[in-house]
Write a protein that holds these residues in place. Sequence first.
Motif, PDB file in Angstrom:
ATOM      1  N   PHE A 152      50.873  31.382  48.897  1.00  0.00           N
ATOM      2  CA  PHE A 152      52.096  31.026  48.385  1.00  0.00           C
ATOM      3  C   PHE A 152      51.736  29.218  47.634  1.00  0.00           C
ATOM      4  N   VAL A 153      50.688  29.130  48.342  1.00  0.00           N
ATOM      5  CA  VAL A 153      49.547  27.791  47.496  1.00  0.00           C
ATOM      6  C   VAL A 153      49.095  28.403  46.187  1.00  0.00           C
ATOM      7  N   VAL A 154      48.162  29.432  46.561  1.00  0.00           N
ATOM      8  CA  VAL A 154      47.670  29.768  45.476  1.00  0.00           C
ATOM      9  C   VAL A 154      48.484  30.323  43.720  1.00  0.00           C
ATOM     10  N   SER A 155      49.423  31.040  44.592  1.00  0.00           N
ATOM     11  CA  SER A 155      49.949  31.356  43.258  1.00  0.00           C
ATOM     12  C   SER A 155      51.020  30.568  42.926  1.00  0.00           C
ATOM     13  N   HIS A 156      50.443  29.432  42.453  1.00  0.00           N
ATOM     14  CA  HIS A 156      51.065  28.450  41.639  1.00  0.00           C
ATOM     15  C   HIS A 156      50.207  28.564  40.431  1.00  0.00           C
ATOM     16  N   PRO A 157      50.798  28.447  39.266  1.00  0.00           N
ATOM     17  CA  PRO A 157      49.461  28.702  38.416  1.00  0.00           C
ATOM     18  C   PRO A 157      48.614  27.600  38.208  1.00  0.00           C
ATOM     19  N   ALA A 158      48.924  26.405  38.332  1.00  0.00           N
ATOM     20  CA  ALA A 158      48.049  25.303  38.303  1.00  0.00           C
ATOM     21  C   ALA A 158      46.868  24.811  38.965  1.00  0.00           C
ATOM     22  N   VAL A 159      46.611  26.009  40.289  1.00  0.00           N
ATOM     23  CA  VAL A 159      46.350  26.127  41.768  1.00  0.00           C
ATOM     24  C   VAL A 159      44.814  26.263  40.937  1.00  0.00           C
ATOM     25  N   THR A 160      44.497  26.626  41.531  1.00  0.00           N
ATOM     26  CA  THR A 160      42.673  26.888  41.009  1.00  0.00           C
ATOM     27  C   THR A 160      42.189  27.764  42.528  1.00  0.00           C
ATOM     28  N   VAL A 201      42.724  22.436  39.996  1.00  0.00           N
ATOM     29  CA  VAL A 201      43.133  21.862  41.194  1.00  0.00           C
ATOM     30  C   VAL A 201      43.142  22.430  42.130  1.00  0.00           C
ATOM     31  N   LEU A 202      42.009  21.917  42.984  1.00  0.00           N
ATOM     32  CA  LEU A 202      41.573  22.346  44.988  1.00  0.00           C
ATOM     33  C   LEU A 202      42.748  21.585  45.448  1.00  0.00           C
ATOM     34  N   ALA A 203      43.492  22.856  46.271  1.00  0.00           N
ATOM     35  CA  ALA A 203      44.273  22.222  47.353  1.00  0.00           C
ATOM     36  C   ALA A 203      44.466  21.962  48.628  1.00  0.00           C
ATOM     37  N   ALA A 240      51.214  21.983  49.641  1.00  0.00           N
ATOM     38  CA  ALA A 240      51.738  23.186  51.352  1.00  0.00           C
ATOM     39  C   ALA A 240      52.839  23.661  50.753  1.00  0.00           C
ATOM     40  N   ILE A 241      53.677  24.828  51.177  1.00  0.00           N
ATOM     41  CA  ILE A 241      55.073  24.928  51.702  1.00  0.00           C
ATOM     42  C   ILE A 241      55.926  24.551  51.280  1.00  0.00           C
ATOM     43  N   ASP A 242      55.822  23.461  52.743  1.00  0.00           N
ATOM     44  CA  ASP A 242      56.762  22.818  53.016  1.00  0.00           C
ATOM     45  C   ASP A 242      56.755  21.317  52.294  1.00  0.00           C
ATOM     46  N   ASN A 243      55.143  21.151  51.105  1.00  0.00           N
ATOM     47  CA  ASN A 243      54.520  19.923  50.548  1.00  0.00           C
ATOM     48  C   ASN A 243      54.575  20.127  49.163  1.00  0.00           C
ATOM     49  N   ARG A 244      56.052  19.845  48.310  1.00  0.00           N
ATOM     50  CA  ARG A 244      55.747  20.242  47.053  1.00  0.00           C
ATOM     51  C   ARG A 244      55.991  19.289  46.053  1.00  0.00           C
ATOM     52  N   ILE A 269      52.885  16.760  38.624  1.00  0.00           N
ATOM     53  CA  ILE A 269      51.177  16.403  39.027  1.00  0.00           C
ATOM     54  C   ILE A 269      50.315  18.075  38.157  1.00  0.00           C
ATOM     55  N   PHE A 270      51.305  18.665  38.912  1.00  0.00           N
ATOM     56  CA  PHE A 270      50.845  20.299  38.219  1.00  0.00           C
ATOM     57  C   PHE A 270      50.959  20.772  36.720  1.00  0.00           C
TER      58      PHE A 270
END
Length: 314
Positions: free
Chosen positions: A267-275, A228-230, A207-211, A217-218
């Motif tokens: 924010f969460v899905v903009s990380h390139p590791a997150v599917t 990755v499922l977030a 999450a945006i406050d849990n990076r 891992i990412f």
Amino acid sequence: MISRRDYLALCMAVGAGSVLAPNHLWANEKKQGLITRPIPSSGERLPVIGLGSAATFSSAASAHDVDALKQVLQAFVQEGGAVFDTAPSYGASEVVAGRIVRELGISDKVFWATKLNVAGYGGGKADVEQARAQIEASFKAVDKPVIDLIQVHNLGDLPTQLPLLKALRDEKRIRYMGVTTTFPRQYEQLEQVMRTERLDFIGVDYAIDNRVMEERIFPLAIDRGIAVLAYVPFGRTRLWSLVKGHEVPAWATELGIRSWGQFFLKFVVSHPAVTCATPATSRVKNVIDNMGAAFGELPDAAMRERMAQHIQSL
């Protein structure tokens, strides 16, 4: 297709704090603008926003509020969603959702992601026959010859349960396999299994406050080609408490964001590791709002930091 200017004007008209079903003015733009990400092991693309079935979804399932969940699942698919994340431990969620999906005739549109864990949370040993029985119960619930994804839930007794999933994948009864955890004490073990096993997926808290996942891992998931499922992208209820009484910043409309839910999810899905992110809900208006984060633009690195700093300032 409406112009971006008109689309943003529509979003402003709707208002950052409200949630309305999409109308004909922008339905075509949404249909063509669905953001997807590939599963690294296959190249198959999935919408970046899914639907979880813990929390309020599980409560509604246990209360036999089938009508509400039927509306949620129908809206989810209509809005372009596919990944439905569940588990035998989520009360009646798996069984109830399986029945609803069949009744609605949307089985072929749902990417069914469930879990395996008969070892419990205390690190105990899993019984192989019990594990097999749980797997077969999941097949019965979804009523399909092939399940898209099964993951070992919270890294439960991997020496016993992971080989069962490997065999199912080899037999083509499941398409993908993986492991999950949302427990910090298990992150080191998660890294180890990611390095040593051929996993298709992991499911983790982010999450945006849990990076924390961004640190090790990412990058490892990207390096190893693991989807990755977030999970818990709203920090369960933590983020909602934080932003209570605050308006979504006006500059967020640059990304088509019109609610805090979309702010957190983009924010969460903009990380390139997150599917895919899988927020749980039992309300139609929430699932429609959440799916709004799967359209438009995603924040770049600079915008991500601006978003994170804004949350830190509240």
